[in-house]
Design a protein around this motif. Sequence first.
Motif, PDB file in Angstrom:
ATOM      1  N   THR A 166      15.989  -2.508  -3.013  1.00 29.74           N
ATOM      2  CA  THR A 166      15.396  -1.562  -2.066  1.00 29.74           C
ATOM      3  C   THR A 166      16.378  -1.295  -0.925  1.00 29.74           C
ATOM      4  OG1 THR A 166      13.179  -2.309  -2.611  1.00 29.74           O
ATOM      5  CG2 THR A 166      13.436  -1.161  -0.508  1.00 29.74           C
ATOM      6  N   ALA A 167      17.018  -2.361  -0.450  1.00 28.50           N
ATOM      7  CA  ALA A 167      17.981  -2.215   0.649  1.00 28.50           C
ATOM      8  C   ALA A 167      19.108  -1.254   0.258  1.00 28.50           C
ATOM      9  CB  ALA A 167      18.546  -3.575   1.041  1.00 28.50           C
ATOM     10  N   GLY A 183      17.966   8.167   4.810  1.00 33.83           N
ATOM     11  CA  GLY A 183      18.150   6.723   4.649  1.00 33.83           C
ATOM     12  C   GLY A 183      18.602   6.121   5.967  1.00 33.83           C
ATOM     13  N   VAL A 184      18.639   4.795   6.019  1.00 36.36           N
ATOM     14  CA  VAL A 184      18.960   4.098   7.270  1.00 36.36           C
ATOM     15  C   VAL A 184      20.458   3.805   7.376  1.00 36.36           C
ATOM     16  CG1 VAL A 184      16.689   3.027   7.573  1.00 36.36           C
ATOM     17  CG2 VAL A 184      18.426   1.854   6.182  1.00 36.36           C
ATOM     18  N   SER A 191       0.805  -1.227   0.000  1.00 39.63           N
ATOM     19  CA  SER A 191       0.000   0.000   0.000  1.00 39.63           C
ATOM     20  C   SER A 191       0.839   1.279   0.000  1.00 39.63           C
ATOM     21  CB  SER A 191      -0.938   0.006   1.216  1.00 39.63           C
ATOM     22  OG  SER A 191      -0.188  -0.050   2.409  1.00 39.63           O
ATOM     23  N   GLU A 192       2.161   1.150   0.117  1.00 40.01           N
ATOM     24  CA  GLU A 192       2.991   2.371   0.072  1.00 40.01           C
ATOM     25  C   GLU A 192       4.327   2.082  -0.615  1.00 40.01           C
ATOM     26  OE1 GLU A 192       3.292   3.638   4.216  1.00 40.01           O
ATOM     27  OE2 GLU A 192       3.137   1.561   4.833  1.00 40.01           O
ATOM     28  N   ASP A 193       4.962   3.133  -1.095  1.00 41.12           N
ATOM     29  CA  ASP A 193       6.265   3.020  -1.742  1.00 41.12           C
ATOM     30  C   ASP A 193       7.327   2.903  -0.632  1.00 41.12           C
ATOM     31  OD1 ASP A 193       7.811   4.226  -4.601  1.00 41.12           O
ATOM     32  OD2 ASP A 193       8.899   4.006  -2.711  1.00 41.12           O
ATOM     33  N   VAL A 194       7.971   1.739  -0.573  1.00 38.34           N
ATOM     34  CA  VAL A 194       8.867   1.434   0.554  1.00 38.34           C
ATOM     35  C   VAL A 194      10.027   2.427   0.617  1.00 38.34           C
ATOM     36  CG1 VAL A 194      10.420  -0.297   1.537  1.00 38.34           C
ATOM     37  CG2 VAL A 194       8.256  -1.014   0.535  1.00 38.34           C
ATOM     38  N   VAL A 195      10.632   2.730  -0.528  1.00 33.36           N
ATOM     39  CA  VAL A 195      11.794   3.627  -0.545  1.00 33.36           C
ATOM     40  C   VAL A 195      11.386   5.021  -0.065  1.00 33.36           C
ATOM     41  CG1 VAL A 195      13.581   4.694  -1.980  1.00 33.36           C
ATOM     42  CG2 VAL A 195      12.927   2.308  -2.373  1.00 33.36           C
TER      43      VAL A 195
END
Length: 349
Positions: free
Chosen positions: A250-251, A234-235, A219-223
């Motif tokens: 994505t990671a 970013g993480v 339901s959402e764009d992960v990035v």
Amino acid sequence: MKAFVMKEIGRVAFMDKPVPQPGPADAVVRTTRALICTSDSHTVQGGIGPRENLTLGHEAVGIVDVVGSEVKDFRPGDRVLVGAITPDWGDLAAQNGYPSQSGGPLGGFKFANSKDGVFAEYFHVNDADANLAKIPDGISDEDAVYCADMLSTGFMGAEHGNIPMGGTVAVLAQGPVGLMATAGARLRGAGLVIGVESVPSRQKLAQLYGADVIVDFTSEDVVERILELTGGQGVDTAIEALGAEVTFQTAVKVTKPGGTISNTGYFGEGEFVGIPRAEWGVGMADKTIATGLCPGGRLRMQRLLQVLETRRVDPSHLTTHEFPFDEMERAFEVSDKKLEDVVKVMITF
Ligand SMILES: [Zn+2]
């Protein structure tokens, strides 16, 4: 004895096999509990190539039945945990600090790979003094068996991720390994843990094990969402816990410069895995990609048991199904086809 085997690629069945005998440094263990793993499905699908009548399974606890003449620290009757990875500790790769790669890449992965696995009434353990760990009295077999692979691999994802105290972590997919990576990230001092998952029951477990925020990729764009949650930075650490190219990419995209992409996933398809070039800084973004196969061994198993003993993590929530060994065919089907919101299937002997 009764064993549950891969007859050939795509086919599993019970068969009778002789009880294994230990060499001088080895042990034979009578199985009490085992867990089915996604890796067992990969193996049956041909992930490690063709095999005939190979006993499956690599996550088990049991009672020592017989030991070889050179085994010093274990005796028949000891209640023991065995790592899924059982390295040759004399090998140079093990001496170099990478025991799971002893005897060649992934060579420490012996159960249900280069020898019979643990889905049998008895199984053989090489190098018993180095690969067995006694289970303390306060820890049940049902909990201890999670140390064999799930805690070991999930925690490895966090360990390799080089998480700074208070740092940000995304764990991509909340299967059993991802859930233990989530628990590991919290234990390692992460300040924000983001769990990516779409299945509601797994989202709940992710929150239970330490995810502060859930991102649902359906339901959402992960990035976009992860960048938003981290102020566009970013993480520090992205843990890949699925083994799919899109998740790996994505990671890479959500990891900040200086951060680490820590892979635990199994990439079973294609010749290459693509890295998104722009977000990789055309090869210069100071993003580290770390890979690993969980290390086995007595010392690591003792440490993981210590985590259970002090109740830092309770793995029992991962058990969604339980079957007696006689019903292994049905049990395997539930795990293999991911029926009934399965997370982990426990087998009782
Ligand atoms: Zn496993």
